[in-house]
Design an enzyme around this catalytic site. Structure first.
Site, PDB file in Angstrom:
ATOM      1  N   PRO A   2       0.832  -1.202   0.000  1.00  0.00           N
ATOM      2  CA  PRO A   2       0.000   0.000   0.000  1.00  0.00           C
ATOM      3  C   PRO A   2       0.870   1.257   0.000  1.00  0.00           C
ATOM      4  CG  PRO A   2      -0.655  -1.524   1.751  1.00  0.00           C
ATOM      5  CD  PRO A   2       0.643  -2.011   1.198  1.00  0.00           C
ATOM      6  N   GLU A   3       0.589   2.135  -0.954  1.00  0.00           N
ATOM      7  CA  GLU A   3       1.292   3.410  -1.035  1.00  0.00           C
ATOM      8  C   GLU A   3       0.391   4.492  -0.439  1.00  0.00           C
ATOM      9  OE1 GLU A   3       4.299   3.992  -2.035  1.00  0.00           O
ATOM     10  OE2 GLU A   3       4.875   2.109  -2.968  1.00  0.00           O
ATOM     11  N   HIS A  91      -4.843 -14.861   9.145  1.00  0.00           N
ATOM     12  CA  HIS A  91      -4.133 -13.580   9.185  1.00  0.00           C
ATOM     13  C   HIS A  91      -4.977 -12.409   9.695  1.00  0.00           C
ATOM     14  CE1 HIS A  91      -1.341 -15.959   6.922  1.00  0.00           C
ATOM     15  NE2 HIS A  91      -2.152 -16.022   5.892  1.00  0.00           N
ATOM     16  N   ARG A 110       1.663 -10.959   5.682  1.00  0.00           N
ATOM     17  CA  ARG A 110       3.136 -10.952   5.789  1.00  0.00           C
ATOM     18  C   ARG A 110       3.630 -10.318   7.077  1.00  0.00           C
ATOM     19  NH1 ARG A 110       5.726  -9.323   0.152  1.00  0.00           N
ATOM     20  NH2 ARG A 110       7.568  -9.936   1.324  1.00  0.00           N
ATOM     21  N   ARG A 151      23.500  18.534  -3.299  1.00  0.00           N
ATOM     22  CA  ARG A 151      23.331  17.073  -3.182  1.00  0.00           C
ATOM     23  C   ARG A 151      23.659  16.374  -4.499  1.00  0.00           C
ATOM     24  NH1 ARG A 151      19.256  14.922   1.103  1.00  0.00           N
ATOM     25  NH2 ARG A 151      18.990  16.756   2.405  1.00  0.00           N
TER      26      ARG A 151
END
Ligand code: ZN
Length: 270
Positions: A2-3, A91, A110, A151
């Site tokens: 999931p983002e 789960h 997981r 950078r």
């Protein structure tokens, strides 16, 4: 995994069902997820009313007057509001039993997800030192330009650094750089202010669009169905290494950048 858009979509789906609701009990089927579930969850949540469901980076916060439960979906976690009698599946690690005969059920095959506690008036260590939210006004081209001077790291790694801006994962970094026509391996310090303005706008547009698309799948949020995949058909570069660029037809290049696969168009991105 999931983002940010999926987490925000989850937040928007859950908030109407959780805000103002009292937690009656915590049912844990195991002691740990990615990290041990702290005792404060069982000590403080029962009897507390959820005042707000917030998001910071990819964490969801269930705010109560006693403190906040901090949830992270990890790689495979999902949250559902279900009738309390819904049979438990594999789960299903934690339930928060709610007033009104429902449960908030956390499923995570997981177990990279987490359920942690933040005391009132404090910031959990995992939320300290984070950059601004990408959809906030604070995040813009001027911010990226100022933070990037000197950078030499690739601009893609810079954009995915949570201290610079939170929640821009691999998919969204690759797609935003394509839209802004910036080569992902260019040194962050060698991108102009004008191009960072285009990049910040691309990040905002793409995330907002993904959230909007995710939102359309949430009409039946109170169901055991997973949130369907979306967005894949709209990808320009992510996952398309070797395929023709949708803009110019050149073969897309692929390389590892900071241990993440990245794809770009050698013609469109400089
Ligand atoms: Zn191209």
């Amino acid at each position: 995994m999931p983002e940010l858009p999926e987490v925000e979509t989850t937040r928007r789906g859950l908030a109407p069902h959780l805000e103002g609701v009292i937690v009656r009990a915590v049912l844990q089927r195991r002691d740990d997820l990615r990290w041990p579930i702290p005792d404060q969850i069982r000590a403080h949540l029962p009897g507390a009313r959820i005042e707000a469901v917030r998001r910071r980076a990819k964490y969801l916060l269930l705010d109560t007057l006693a403190g906040s439960a901090l949830l992270h979906l990890g790689m495979s976690g999902s949250l559902r509001v279900l009738p309390a009698a819904t049979p438990v599946k594999a789960h299903d690690h934690v339930d928060l039993a709610l007033d009104g005969g429902r449960v908030l059920r956390f499923n995570d095959p997981r177990r990279f997800g987490s359920l942690l506690w933040q005391a009132p008036g404090t910031t959990h260590p995992l939320l300290q030192g984070l950059g601004p939210e990408p959809l906030s006004e604070e995040f813009d081209g001027a911010w990226l330009f100022a933070r990037s001077r000197g950078r030499s790291a690739p601009v893609k790694s810079f954009l995915m650094d949570q201290r610079i801006v939170v929640g821009v994962g691999n998919i969204y970094a690759a797609e935003s750089l394509f839209r802004a026509r910036i080569h992902p391996l260019r040194a962050a310090g060698r991108v102009s202010r004008e191009r960072y303005e285009a990049l910040a706008m691309a990040v905002k547009d793409i995330l907002a669009h993904a959230i909007q698309r995710g939102g359309t799948t949430l009409r039946d949020f109170i169901s055991p169905d997973g949130v369907p995949g979306y967005f894949e058909q709209e990808l320009w570069v992510y996952g398309r290494g070797g395929l023709p660029c949708k803009r110019c037809a050149a073969a897309l290049k692929q390389a590892q950048v900071g241990q993440r696969t990245t794809v770009w168009c050698p013609h469109c991105q400089r």
